[in-house]
Motif scaffolding. Structure first.
Motif, PDB file in Angstrom:
ATOM      1  N   LEU A  70       0.949  -1.117   0.040  1.00  0.00           N
ATOM      2  CA  LEU A  70      -0.047  -0.031  -0.129  1.00  0.00           C
ATOM      3  C   LEU A  70       0.867   1.089   0.037  1.00  0.00           C
ATOM      4  O   LEU A  70       1.798   1.389   0.931  1.00  0.00           O
ATOM      5  CB  LEU A  70      -0.949  -0.006   1.343  1.00  0.00           C
ATOM      6  CG  LEU A  70      -1.945   1.140   1.301  1.00  0.00           C
ATOM      7  CD1 LEU A  70      -2.820   1.228   0.244  1.00  0.00           C
ATOM      8  CD2 LEU A  70      -2.790   1.204   2.593  1.00  0.00           C
ATOM      9  N   MET A  71       0.674   2.108  -1.002  1.00  0.00           N
ATOM     10  CA  MET A  71       1.576   3.283  -1.177  1.00  0.00           C
ATOM     11  C   MET A  71       0.696   4.331  -0.873  1.00  0.00           C
ATOM     12  O   MET A  71      -0.598   4.419  -0.856  1.00  0.00           O
ATOM     13  CB  MET A  71       2.198   3.275  -2.591  1.00  0.00           C
ATOM     14  CG  MET A  71       3.232   2.210  -3.019  1.00  0.00           C
ATOM     15  SD  MET A  71       3.843   2.313  -4.604  1.00  0.00           S
ATOM     16  CE  MET A  71       2.563   1.482  -5.396  1.00  0.00           C
ATOM     17  N   PRO A  72       1.668   5.702  -0.444  1.00  0.00           N
ATOM     18  CA  PRO A  72       0.814   6.866  -0.095  1.00  0.00           C
ATOM     19  C   PRO A  72      -0.063   7.464  -1.417  1.00  0.00           C
ATOM     20  O   PRO A  72       0.618   7.547  -2.317  1.00  0.00           O
ATOM     21  CB  PRO A  72       1.969   7.773   0.341  1.00  0.00           C
ATOM     22  CG  PRO A  72       3.050   6.940   0.959  1.00  0.00           C
ATOM     23  CD  PRO A  72       2.751   5.792  -0.233  1.00  0.00           C
ATOM     24  N   ALA A  73      -0.962   8.091  -0.720  1.00  0.00           N
ATOM     25  CA  ALA A  73      -1.734   8.897  -2.118  1.00  0.00           C
ATOM     26  C   ALA A  73      -1.051  10.135  -1.866  1.00  0.00           C
ATOM     27  O   ALA A  73      -1.155  10.888  -3.015  1.00  0.00           O
ATOM     28  CB  ALA A  73      -3.298   9.005  -1.538  1.00  0.00           C
ATOM     29  N   LEU A  74      -0.690  10.662  -0.802  1.00  0.00           N
ATOM     30  CA  LEU A  74      -0.055  11.988  -0.629  1.00  0.00           C
ATOM     31  C   LEU A  74       1.352  12.084  -1.007  1.00  0.00           C
ATOM     32  O   LEU A  74       2.201  11.268  -0.511  1.00  0.00           O
ATOM     33  CB  LEU A  74      -0.188  12.519   0.730  1.00  0.00           C
ATOM     34  CG  LEU A  74       0.185  13.955   0.930  1.00  0.00           C
ATOM     35  CD1 LEU A  74      -1.097  14.759   0.165  1.00  0.00           C
ATOM     36  CD2 LEU A  74      -0.370  14.159   2.461  1.00  0.00           C
ATOM     37  N   GLN A  75       1.624  12.552  -2.240  1.00  0.00           N
ATOM     38  CA  GLN A  75       3.167  12.722  -2.805  1.00  0.00           C
ATOM     39  C   GLN A  75       3.756  13.951  -2.726  1.00  0.00           C
ATOM     40  O   GLN A  75       3.012  15.141  -3.387  1.00  0.00           O
ATOM     41  CB  GLN A  75       2.807  11.812  -4.165  1.00  0.00           C
ATOM     42  CG  GLN A  75       1.908  10.790  -3.948  1.00  0.00           C
ATOM     43  CD  GLN A  75       1.897   9.985  -5.254  1.00  0.00           C
ATOM     44  OE1 GLN A  75       2.356  10.616  -6.446  1.00  0.00           O
ATOM     45  NE2 GLN A  75       1.250   8.957  -5.319  1.00  0.00           N
ATOM     46  N   PRO A  76       5.152  14.201  -2.785  1.00  0.00           N
ATOM     47  CA  PRO A  76       5.690  15.311  -2.904  1.00  0.00           C
ATOM     48  C   PRO A  76       5.886  15.568  -4.430  1.00  0.00           C
ATOM     49  O   PRO A  76       6.086  14.802  -5.240  1.00  0.00           O
ATOM     50  CB  PRO A  76       7.036  14.952  -2.288  1.00  0.00           C
ATOM     51  CG  PRO A  76       7.312  13.588  -2.237  1.00  0.00           C
ATOM     52  CD  PRO A  76       6.161  12.874  -2.251  1.00  0.00           C
TER      53      PRO A  76
END
Ligand code: ATP
Ligand code: MG
Length: 428
Positions: A70-76
């Motif tokens: 599961l990867m983050p939806a919020l990304q830099p």
């Protein structure tokens, strides 16, 4: 589950301004609730359908060696700048974090998965690898007006594979294609979902879409007669494509292709080395040279699949769920008023539950017409009616949602029907 206790109710009309068939039926039947265009809540019945679809996808991805993450939806911002997509992807949701930091909400995850997996891929011995997630994606879609079909916040399964050679990617891609066919078959969309050749990129001639044929579709595809293969309109003018995909093609043969509308339910793509190059994510090959892993990506939208089932398989009375995705398998309708009869219905319900059958029990104090209309709208595969007359003779009325004729059967048969449908017992 008792309908009298269900968190939702059916509605005769919906205030949803979205007129698409799936939005209308799914909101009226209480599967989803609209917050704004392209943004929906999943309610108890809808959650069970979504979970069933996602579990089918999960099983099939596991079966080809995919490992769930599961990867983050919020990304830099910086990862999107590395691949040159911060300004290029027009549907990218951008927002400001604390300290005025630029952030994005993930519409897809190549920018996250590539550097993430690069940390574990140093040598050819570390390959191949395939990871996937089932997660909420965000896309600032201009035309969010088709219920679950085009969300601005929606569910996606995205698998990414990493290979030491093009040949290894090609072999895995075939396995993924076969897994996708199994998924759509299990979701009741087999036969009407065509493997569709669409434009590729620099690294592959084609990408492949899985397109479900329906007059309500947004995409136009051309079916190759006698096959389950189609060509997307975007590449139909390319003579080389026609020569390659139509057996014995002669100029003019394209007139025999059947033009149909369809919904894109899945999309698989050979990415090549482009993302690995952007992140300088190389590995040491068997011959000692530095190379970039060859990648593939494999997307499917569980919420869009749910909308597509609602759109394609429903009839004028409501939804029609295939066995493997239905929220419950039996809609048990009691049409009795007297205490002794109600007691009999309760007993049957409890017995089915005890046997692990998934039952939605209409125990409400409501008119028969209303109960039967709701059963059609909610769309479970089997309807069992318990009425005063049938109960008195130790029988029940059974009808499949897709059939018009019902059968009167002795109560002992209920057990037989249940055991004949293994999938009625809920495995999760
Ligand atoms: P489209 O052409 O319909 O906009 P896409 O080609 O941009 O879709 P992909 O990036 O290939 O979509 O996404 C993979 C899968 O995710 C699609 O095949 C579809 O099932 C699903 N999907 C994509 N966009 C949406 C959306 N806005 N709402 C719901 N599902 C979506
Ligand atoms: Mg696509």
């Amino acid at each position: 589950m008792r309908l009298s206790e269900l968190a939702t109710k059916t509605q005769k009309q919906t205030s949803d301004s979205d007129v698409s068939r799936n939005a209308q039926f799914l909101t009226r039947a209480g599967y989803v609730g609209r917050l704004m265009a392209g943004v929906y809540s999943f309610l108890p019945l809808g959650m069970r359908v979504l979970n069933n679809i996602e579990n089918i996808i999960r099983e099939e991805m596991n079966s080809i060696g995919g490992q769930e993450i599961l990867m983050p939806a919020l990304q830099p911002k910086d990862i999107w700048e590395k691949t040159g997509r911060w300004d290029k992807v027009d549907i990218l949701f951008k927002l400001k974090g604390a300290g005025d930091r630029d952030l994005a909400l993930g519409p897809t995850h190549e920018e996250v998965v590539t550097p993430l997996m690069a940390g574990f891929i140093q040598s050819y011995r570390d390959l191949p690898k395939a990871v996937y997630q089932i997660q909420t994606k965000f896309r600032n879609e201009a035309r969010a007006k088709s219920g679950l079909l085009r969300g601005r916040e929606f569910r996606m399964k995205d698998l990414y594979s990493f290979h030491a050679s093009q040949g290894d990617l090609d072999a895995f891609y075939e396995q993924a294609t076969a897994a996708y066919h199994r998924i759509f078959k299990r979701c009741g969309l087999g036969g009407i979902t065509l493997l569709t050749y669409a434009s590729g990129g620099i690294f592959s001639r084609y990408s492949h879409e899985f397109q479900t044929v329906t007059p309500y579709g947004e995409d136009v595809i051309y079916r190759v007669p006698g096959t389950e293969i189609a060509i997307n309109k975007e590449i139909i003018d390319d003579q080389d494509v026609l020569k390659e995909l139509i057996p014995g093609y002669k100029p003019g043969d394209e007139k025999n292709l059947e033009e149909v509308k369809a919904i894109e339910v899945g999309n698989i793509f050979k990415l090549g080395t482009r993302f690995a190059e952007s992140f300088s994510a190389g590995f040491t090959a068997a011959d000692g040279t530095q190379r970039f892993p060859v990648m593939g990506c494999y997307g499917i939208g569980p919420s869009r699949v749910m909308g597509t089932i609602a759109e394609c398989l429903s009839d004028e009375d409501g939804l029609v769920w295939p066995e493997q995705v239905a929220p419950y398998h039996i809609h048990l309708v009691s049409l009795v008023n007297e205490a002794a009869d109600i007691e009999k219905c309760e007993k049957i319900y409890k017995q089915l539950c005890a046997e692990g059958v998934s039952v939605l029990y209409d125990d409400r104090d409501a008119r028969a017409g209303e109960k039967l209309a709701d059963a059609d709208l909610i769309g479970l595969p089997h309807r069992v009616i318990l009425g005063k007359k049938t109960l008195a003779t130790g029988s029940f009325e059974w009808k499949k949602r897709i059939e018009t004729e019902s059968n009167i059967l002795p109560l002992e048969k209920l057990q037989e029907i249940v055991s004949a449908h293994e999938s009625m017992t809920f495995p999760f």
